[in-house]
Write a protein that holds these residues in place. Structure first.
Motif, mmCIF file in Angstrom:
data_model
loop_
_atom_site.group_PDB
_atom_site.id
_atom_site.type_symbol
_atom_site.label_atom_id
_atom_site.label_comp_id
_atom_site.label_asym_id
_atom_site.label_seq_id
_atom_site.Cartn_x
_atom_site.Cartn_y
_atom_site.Cartn_z
ATOM 1 N N SER A 82 0.850 -1.178 0.000
ATOM 2 C CA SER A 82 0.000 0.000 0.000
ATOM 3 C C SER A 82 0.894 1.240 0.000
ATOM 4 N N SER A 83 0.320 2.346 -0.461
ATOM 5 C CA SER A 83 1.084 3.602 -0.479
ATOM 6 C C SER A 83 1.572 3.930 0.919
ATOM 7 N N ASN A 84 0.724 3.652 1.922
ATOM 8 C CA ASN A 84 1.109 3.967 3.291
ATOM 9 C C ASN A 84 2.391 3.255 3.717
ATOM 10 N N GLU A 85 2.510 2.004 3.310
ATOM 11 C CA GLU A 85 3.706 1.241 3.680
ATOM 12 C C GLU A 85 4.957 1.833 3.040
ATOM 13 N N ILE A 86 4.814 2.148 1.758
ATOM 14 C CA ILE A 86 5.972 2.702 1.044
ATOM 15 C C ILE A 86 6.361 4.051 1.645
ATOM 16 N N GLU A 119 5.703 5.183 4.600
ATOM 17 C CA GLU A 119 6.219 5.014 5.963
ATOM 18 C C GLU A 119 7.725 4.730 5.919
#
Lengths: 449, 96
Positions: A3-7, A9
């Motif tokens: 997910s974009s959030n993981e990247i 982060e």
């Protein structure tokens, strides 16, 4: 797909929260270099280390480029030199060889000008220890460590007394550089054989021929993660665990890749949270985020105990082999929060000593007045070493009696070593205790067999 | 060589076109792509395979950095393994 959030982060951890790998430390055994000729021993050491570590810096930089995480230091640790030079008595020649190797390979530090004298010193080991001030004051990247105690053997108080004098001599010989040589010298209890961190790294006798040990960092990442936790201490501990897992995974990846490319064994990942003097990379600020007005306040030891434990629990799950020192570091000069707390009078030597009972690794990078006597320094060492011996853990002392300076002034070391406000210390004399010599016997609970 | 290209910056026309053209010119295949606007910022994540490219990783990175400067954006390229390591418990199941 992520997910974009993981990247995002991960990218923010690196670019804004100072996530980095503190060090790839390549341990190299020098046992096969022992000869009774000084010249021949030096030649063999040079050939061996250069054959293993010539590309260490390049490989470290390549890995850093590919995964996008800074690898701050590339270091070498070797078998304790007192063991390698005993047959030839060539320690002073070896120090020149090691200095040359450090320059030619471009590494940041080389550790292992060390001796293990926890029960007793041989006459040669005493001669070796007496050479430390010359070794550290005439080289830039060589680090030295002396193990003066173990939980099994007790405390070698003759060595503790001698190390007080050695620290003073190191301070005097580098008086023009705020006694910098002392920053490259550590006195240990229960020293570990696979430590990647300086100044205490050496490759122990039970290790492989070449070993990669990696130390992670990332106090800023833990601090940022805690900013969004409003809950109770269970939630704080959970948050630290999860963050430590991610940080340690980076260390595991780097250690695996580096050992493959260097054709060396995968040793360990050291879980220590290592601060740097940069703002936003401080262990003290994590403790303050948990809820202290300043590090050093009542409650500091409890917060640190929880932090240290949660980091280990998250890290152990993330990594196939954990070792080294693995605990939160609290080096005063290398941590912006510790420096500030010392300046405002919130943190003193006694509180730091209490904190070392619940974390690694001891009284670290503490500047004390230059007129502190050798006996008082030996007293500081004895107290800290006793904490390690009785609690069956590693402790260490790296204090700098800054020549010509007094409490309230500053020692400036620069780089990762930072700057330290000089602390006031208790000046009542332990001279009679120290001069008795001999050995403090091992504690009762170490007799487990 | 599997890698993740991430592009972050102020939204404008033609970002996808320019980044994918640059990747094409380096013979890098785009395997997956996702794009959102997060907090007014354009965020694009591309999973790519650079196995057919003749360029070294360093050169690919340099080219993307030059493009980033040109477009006023941040472009990162990192091996997929760093994200597997940090965000997946089982690193043998890549990028699930």
């Amino acid at each position: 797909m992520y997910s974009s959030n993981e990247i995002i982060e991960t990218i923010n951890m690196i670019s804004q929260q100072h996530l980095d790998v503190r060090t790839i430390t390549l341990g190299i055994s020098l046992f096969d270099c022992i000869t009774d000729s000084k010249k021949r021993t030096c030649e063999k050491i040079y050939d061996k280390i250069m054959s293993k570590a010539a590309n260490l810096v390049k490989i470290g930089n390549d890995i850093s480029d590919e995964i996008g995480v800074p690898i701050v230091n590339k270091r070498i640790s070797v078998t304790p030199i007192s063991l390698i030079s005993a047959a030839s008595k060539g320690h002073l020649e070896i120090i020149r060889t090691l200095d040359k190797i450090a320059d030619e390979t471009g590494i940041d530090f080389l550790g292992g000008y060390s001796a293990l004298v926890h029960k007793a010193m041989t006459p040669y080991e005493k001669e070796f220890i007496l050479s430390i001030p010359e070794a550290l004051s005439t080289t830039n990247k060589i680090c030295s460590s002396i193990n003066v105690a173990t939980s099994k053997a007790g405390i070698n108080m003759d060595a503790v007394a001698l190390m007080g004098k050695i620290v003073k001599d190191c301070a005097y010989r580098t008086k023009d550089k705020d006694s910098l040589a002392c920053a490259k010298l550590v006195v240990f209890a229960n020293a570990v054989e696979d430590n990647p961190f300086m100044a205490g790294a050496f490759l122990g006798c039970g290790e492989d021929d070449t070993v990669v040990n990696v130390g992670v960092s990332g106090p800023g990442v833990v601090k940022t993660a805690l900013e969004s936790v409003d809950g109770d201490l269970n939630e704080v501990a959970e948050c630290i665990k999860q963050t430590a897992f991610k940080i340690t995974r980076v260390g595991q990846l780097v250690a695996k890749e580096a050992s493959k490319r260097l054709n060396a064994s995968f040793g360990i990942v050291d879980l220590s949270l290592a601060p740097t003097p940069v703002v936003g990379d401080s262990v003290a600020h994590i403790l303050e985020e948990i809820g202290l007005e300043s590090v050093g306040a009542c409650g500091t030891t409890a917060c640190l105990a929880m932090l240290n434990d949660a980091v280990k629990k998250g890290g152990i799950m993330a990594c196939s082999s954990v070792g080294g020192l693995s605990g939160a570091f609290i080096p005063v000069s290398e941590d912006a929060g510790m420096i500030k707390a010392t300046e405002i009078g919130a943190l003193n030597l006694e509180k730091l000593e209490a904190m070392t009972a619940v974390c690694s690794v001891g009284l670290d990078m503490i500047a004390i007045p230059g007129d502190t006597t050798a006996e008082v320094i030996s007293g500081i060492i004895a107290d800290e070493i006793a904490i390690g011996v009785v609690n069956t853990k590693t402790t260490a002392v790296r204090v700098i009696p800054v020549y010509g300076k007094k409490a309230g002034e500053y020692a400036e070391f620069g780089g990762l070593l930072g700057r330290a406000p000089i602390m006031n210390i208790n000046k009542y004399s332990p001279a009679k205790f120290i001069s008795r010599g001999g050995r403090i016997p091992a504690p009762l609970h170490s007799n487990k067999n | 060589m599997k890698a993740i290209v991430s592009v972050v910056g102020k939204d404008k026309k033609g970002i996808i076109a320019k980044v994918s053209t640059a990747l094409y010119e380096m013979n890098i295949n785009i395997e997956n792509i996702s794009q959102t606007i997060m907090q007014d910022y354009f965020t694009m994540i591309m999973a790519v395979d650079a196995g057919d490219s003749n360029l070294k990783f360093e050169a690919i990175k340099d080219n993307l950095n030059a493009l980033a400067k040109n477009l006023g954006l941040e472009i990162h390229i990192q091996l997929q393994s760093i994200f597997d390591s940090m965000h997946r418990l089982d690193t043998t199941k890549k990028g699930l």
